[in-house]
Design a protein around this motif. Structure first.
Motif, PDB file in Angstrom:
ATOM      1  N   UNK A  25      40.024  56.142  28.551  1.00 50.33           N
ATOM      2  CA  UNK A  25      40.400  56.781  29.809  1.00 50.33           C
ATOM      3  C   UNK A  25      41.385  55.901  30.566  1.00 50.33           C
ATOM      4  N   UNK A  26      42.400  56.523  31.151  1.00 51.69           N
ATOM      5  CA  UNK A  26      43.335  55.796  32.008  1.00 51.69           C
ATOM      6  C   UNK A  26      43.960  54.624  31.282  1.00 51.69           C
ATOM      7  N   UNK A  27      43.670  53.423  31.776  1.00 50.63           N
ATOM      8  CA  UNK A  27      44.198  52.215  31.141  1.00 50.63           C
ATOM      9  C   UNK A  27      43.733  52.105  29.695  1.00 50.63           C
ATOM     10  N   UNK A  28      42.556  52.648  29.383  1.00 47.60           N
ATOM     11  CA  UNK A  28      42.082  52.653  28.004  1.00 47.60           C
ATOM     12  C   UNK A  28      42.925  53.560  27.133  1.00 47.60           C
ATOM     13  N   UNK A  29      43.291  54.717  27.652  1.00 48.25           N
ATOM     14  CA  UNK A  29      44.192  55.639  26.952  1.00 48.25           C
ATOM     15  C   UNK A  29      45.533  54.955  26.721  1.00 48.25           C
ATOM     16  N   UNK A  30      46.051  54.302  27.753  1.00 50.19           N
ATOM     17  CA  UNK A  30      47.354  53.657  27.638  1.00 50.19           C
ATOM     18  C   UNK A  30      47.328  52.479  26.668  1.00 50.19           C
ATOM     19  N   UNK A  31      46.188  51.798  26.571  1.00 50.50           N
ATOM     20  CA  UNK A  31      46.079  50.706  25.611  1.00 50.50           C
ATOM     21  C   UNK A  31      46.088  51.252  24.183  1.00 50.50           C
ATOM     22  N   UNK A  32      45.426  52.377  23.960  1.00 49.34           N
ATOM     23  CA  UNK A  32      45.492  53.018  22.641  1.00 49.34           C
ATOM     24  C   UNK A  32      46.916  53.474  22.339  1.00 49.34           C
ATOM     25  N   UNK A  33      47.621  53.983  23.348  1.00 46.21           N
ATOM     26  CA  UNK A  33      49.008  54.417  23.171  1.00 46.21           C
ATOM     27  C   UNK A  33      49.953  53.244  22.927  1.00 46.21           C
ATOM     28  N   UNK A  34      49.573  52.047  23.353  1.00 48.39           N
ATOM     29  CA  UNK A  34      50.417  50.874  23.142  1.00 48.39           C
ATOM     30  C   UNK A  34      50.531  50.524  21.662  1.00 48.39           C
ATOM     31  N   UNK A  35      49.549  50.956  20.864  1.00 48.69           N
ATOM     32  CA  UNK A  35      49.554  50.644  19.436  1.00 48.69           C
ATOM     33  C   UNK A  35      50.431  51.626  18.666  1.00 48.69           C
ATOM     34  N   UNK A  36      50.836  51.210  17.487  1.00 46.46           N
ATOM     35  CA  UNK A  36      51.658  52.070  16.629  1.00 46.46           C
ATOM     36  C   UNK A  36      50.867  53.268  16.124  1.00 46.46           C
ATOM     37  N   UNK A  37      49.616  53.049  15.729  1.00 47.02           N
ATOM     38  CA  UNK A  37      48.799  54.062  15.087  1.00 47.02           C
ATOM     39  C   UNK A  37      47.443  54.144  15.767  1.00 47.02           C
ATOM     40  N   UNK A  38      46.811  55.322  15.683  1.00 46.13           N
ATOM     41  CA  UNK A  38      45.481  55.515  16.256  1.00 46.13           C
ATOM     42  C   UNK A  38      44.586  56.200  15.231  1.00 46.13           C
ATOM     43  N   UNK A  39      43.481  55.546  14.882  1.00 48.96           N
ATOM     44  CA  UNK A  39      42.439  56.143  14.051  1.00 48.96           C
ATOM     45  C   UNK A  39      41.249  56.386  14.968  1.00 48.96           C
ATOM     46  N   UNK A  40      40.793  57.627  15.027  1.00 51.89           N
ATOM     47  CA  UNK A  40      39.808  58.001  16.038  1.00 51.89           C
ATOM     48  C   UNK A  40      38.540  58.548  15.411  1.00 51.89           C
TER      49      UNK A  40
END
Length: 259
Positions: A123-138
């Protein structure tokens, strides 16, 4: 080998793999300026052997966003409260926000591939930290939300640029303006997540991706990442020229003629 363990951030390195873990599970890995400084420091500590960086959060959530203590008059011990920051000179506020953004900016370096392993809330800053990475595995239980607008704020930790590139302007606007939750299955459908798996398969899926990313020669991945990252800002002819130059470097290197 552990290179850093402070302020809710732990960095471990095993040859070509670095793992950055958010360790404040009791607060769902809520973020603070001290955590941001530690995350920025991680980027300066990575040995040259590292090719892949995995970012994960301990506990049930990746990161529930900014610790709401930031908005209290007291703020965090030893830190300017956000309310005091707003009352100060504009140039000081700008510089302080810029320093916070440093925690989110090094993950896309061309010499690294970064992966966010996301479970639970981002959420919020957490979402943006995930977006800072090249790839996301969820994990399937992942819940992304950009809640800043509900607080009368905007996303300011470098998340707007990758979000628009991943899902398009209209969908990014709708996600940010409404603050709604994007669940794991939707994240996969709209391109926010590269892979969505059951929660008990998250670690295995990340491990498989790491193996695949480490298989090709490092310099080929670095050149390819640079080409893809620059493609949006180039016209076709510029991109063709960039491809030729990159391939020339690779061929010379394979022929033993590299500098």
């Amino acid at each position: 080998m552990t290179l850093l363990d402070k302020d809710g951030v732990r960095l471990t390195v095993d040859d070509a793999l670095a793992t950055v873990t958010l360790t404040n599970a009791a607060k769902r890995n809520a973020q603070s300026p001290a955590m941001w400084r530690a995350l920025a420091e991680v980027g300066t500590l990575l040995p040259g052997s590292v090719r892949v960086v995995v970012l994960r959060g301990e506990g049930a959530s990746f990161s529930a966003g900014l610790d709401r203590q930031a908005f209290t008059p007291e703020g965090f011990d030893g830190e300017p409260s956000f309310l005091d920051m707003a009352r100060g000179p504009e140039h000081e506020m700008d510089a302080l926000i810029a320093s916070y953004q440093e925690a989110f900016t090094w993950w896309r370096r061309n010499d690294l591939v970064s992966i966010a392993a996301v479970q639970g809330h981002a959420i919020g800053a957490g979402f943006q930290l995930a977006l800072a990475c090249d790839l996301r595995v969820c994990a399937e239980d992942a819940q992304f939300a950009m809640r800043e607008t509900s607080l009368g704020l905007v996303p300011d930790l470098t998340g707007t640029h990758p979000l628009v590139h991943l899902v398009g302007y209209a969908r990014a606007l709708e996600i940010c303006a409404t603050g709604r939750f994007v669940h794991g299955d939707e994240a996969g459908r709209i391109g926010l997540a590269n892979l969505v798996v059951p929660g008990d398969e998250l670690d295995a899926a990340v491990a498989d991706l790491i193996t695949a990313l480490l298989a090709p020669p490092r310099d080929a991945v670095i050149e390819t990442k640079a080409l893809l990252a620059g493609a949006v800002g180039r016209g076709l002819e510029e991109q063709r020229a960039a491809e030729r130059a990159a391939q020339g470097r690779r061929l010379r290197d394979l022929a033993g003629l590299g500098e």
